[in-house]
Design a protein around this motif. Structure first.
Motif, PDB file in Angstrom:
ATOM      1  N   THR A 228       0.326  -2.947  -5.208  1.00 17.67           N
ATOM      2  CA  THR A 228      -0.147  -1.928  -4.273  1.00 17.67           C
ATOM      3  C   THR A 228      -1.223  -2.503  -3.359  1.00 17.67           C
ATOM      4  OG1 THR A 228       0.328  -0.154  -5.841  1.00 17.67           O
ATOM      5  CG2 THR A 228      -1.219   0.353  -4.078  1.00 17.67           C
ATOM      6  N   GLU A 231       0.439  -4.838  -0.864  1.00 15.43           N
ATOM      7  CA  GLU A 231       1.234  -4.079   0.072  1.00 15.43           C
ATOM      8  C   GLU A 231       0.351  -3.396   1.125  1.00 15.43           C
ATOM      9  OE1 GLU A 231       3.647  -0.022  -0.425  1.00 15.43           O
ATOM     10  OE2 GLU A 231       4.632  -1.691  -1.482  1.00 15.43           O
ATOM     11  N   ASN A 232      -0.784  -2.857   0.688  1.00 18.71           N
ATOM     12  CA  ASN A 232      -1.718  -2.223   1.630  1.00 18.71           C
ATOM     13  C   ASN A 232      -2.324  -3.259   2.575  1.00 18.71           C
ATOM     14  OD1 ASN A 232      -1.283   0.281   0.502  1.00 18.71           O
ATOM     15  ND2 ASN A 232      -3.054   0.175  -0.872  1.00 18.71           N
ATOM     16  N   GLU A 233      -2.629  -4.432   2.062  1.00 22.42           N
ATOM     17  CA  GLU A 233      -3.179  -5.486   2.908  1.00 22.42           C
ATOM     18  C   GLU A 233      -2.165  -5.944   3.945  1.00 22.42           C
ATOM     19  OE1 GLU A 233      -4.457  -8.609   0.323  1.00 22.42           O
ATOM     20  OE2 GLU A 233      -6.312  -7.571  -0.258  1.00 22.42           O
ATOM     21  N   SER A 236      -1.950  -3.309   6.642  1.00 22.98           N
ATOM     22  CA  SER A 236      -3.117  -3.295   7.521  1.00 22.98           C
ATOM     23  C   SER A 236      -3.100  -4.445   8.514  1.00 22.98           C
ATOM     24  CB  SER A 236      -4.399  -3.378   6.684  1.00 22.98           C
ATOM     25  OG  SER A 236      -4.508  -2.273   5.821  1.00 22.98           O
TER      26      SER A 236
END
Length: 238
Positions: A228, A231-233, A236
């Motif tokens: 997670t 994936e968020n990085e 962004s």
């Protein structure tokens, strides 16, 4: 044959109308149905055999073309995920195939319409029937439309079933085979009810922490957190 309206709606969901209704009936006929209707002589076992091979080819071809740098082992594992029983049962339910099945009264009363093995077999039989009624290109287009984007399907399924493997696949191409490590950071509870906390590190960077009743479960939980985070990085950075 099942109710004409049910079959009509089913074919609309498939995105295909059979030229040979008999083929569709055979695909939807469970072996038990022959006990109640001796005029029916064919059930879906042979079509299931054919459909299994057709489905394997469709998934193999699509995965090969979609993941151009992946090795055979990774591709084989992903194909297995997409063609396993539980996954096919879910696909059958999405198509509401269960509503169309021809079962004996005893099988129906025993809950056969929702039985996973029956739905899986019927889904494969349906693929076989479509192949015989049309051609490979048509059944390939239909099957892939039911699945939707394979990458999206696999992301959710792989992360749930093998988060450590998925994390390793993301990290390995950039950082190598030994970049990840898992460390137990805490152990609580009595011997018969241990609770473990495990952290996963990328070199010296902590990516996530997970908890569980065993080291294995805690490591998988930590890997899910790390996935997670990464994936968020990645989102962004776009």
């Amino acid at each position: 044959m099942a109710n004409a309206d049910i079959i009509h709606d089913f074919q609309k969901r498939l995105g295909y109308e059979f030229r040979s209704p008999a083929l569709l009936q055979e695909a939807l006929t469970h072996g038990s149905y022959l006990q109640d209707d001796p005029t029916v002589v064919a059930h879906n076992q042979r079509l299931e055999f054919l459909g299994d091979s057709v489905l394997q080819f469709i998934l193999t071809d699509s995965l090969f073309r979609s993941y151009t740098t992946e090795r055979e082992g990774v591709l084989s594992r992903r194909r297995a995920i997409l063609s396993k029983g539980g996954f096919l049962t879910e696909m059958a339910r999405d198509l509401r195939l269960d509503e169309c099945l021809l079962l004996s009264k005893s099988e129906h009363d025993a809950g056969g319409r929702s039985r996973a093995s029956i739905l899986e077999d019927a889904f494969e039989a349906l693929v076989g029937a479509l192949y015989l009624d049309s051609d490979l290109a048509t059944v390939q287009r239909l099957v892939l439309s039911w699945y939707g984007p394979l990458e999206k399907r696999l992301t959710h399924t792989e992360d749930a079933e093998n988060p450590k493997g998925r994390l390793q696949e993301l990290i390995q191409p950039v950082h190598g085979n030994t970049a990840l490590r898992y460390e137990v950071t805490d152990t609580t509870g009595p011997k018969h009810a241990r609770e473990y906390a495990v952290a996963v590190f990328l070199h010296d960077r902590q990516l996530g922490v997970g908890n569980g009743p065993s080291k294995k479960v805690a490591e998988e939980a930590a890997a899910r957190v790390a996935l997670t985070v990464l994936e968020n990085e990645r989102a962004s950075a776009k």
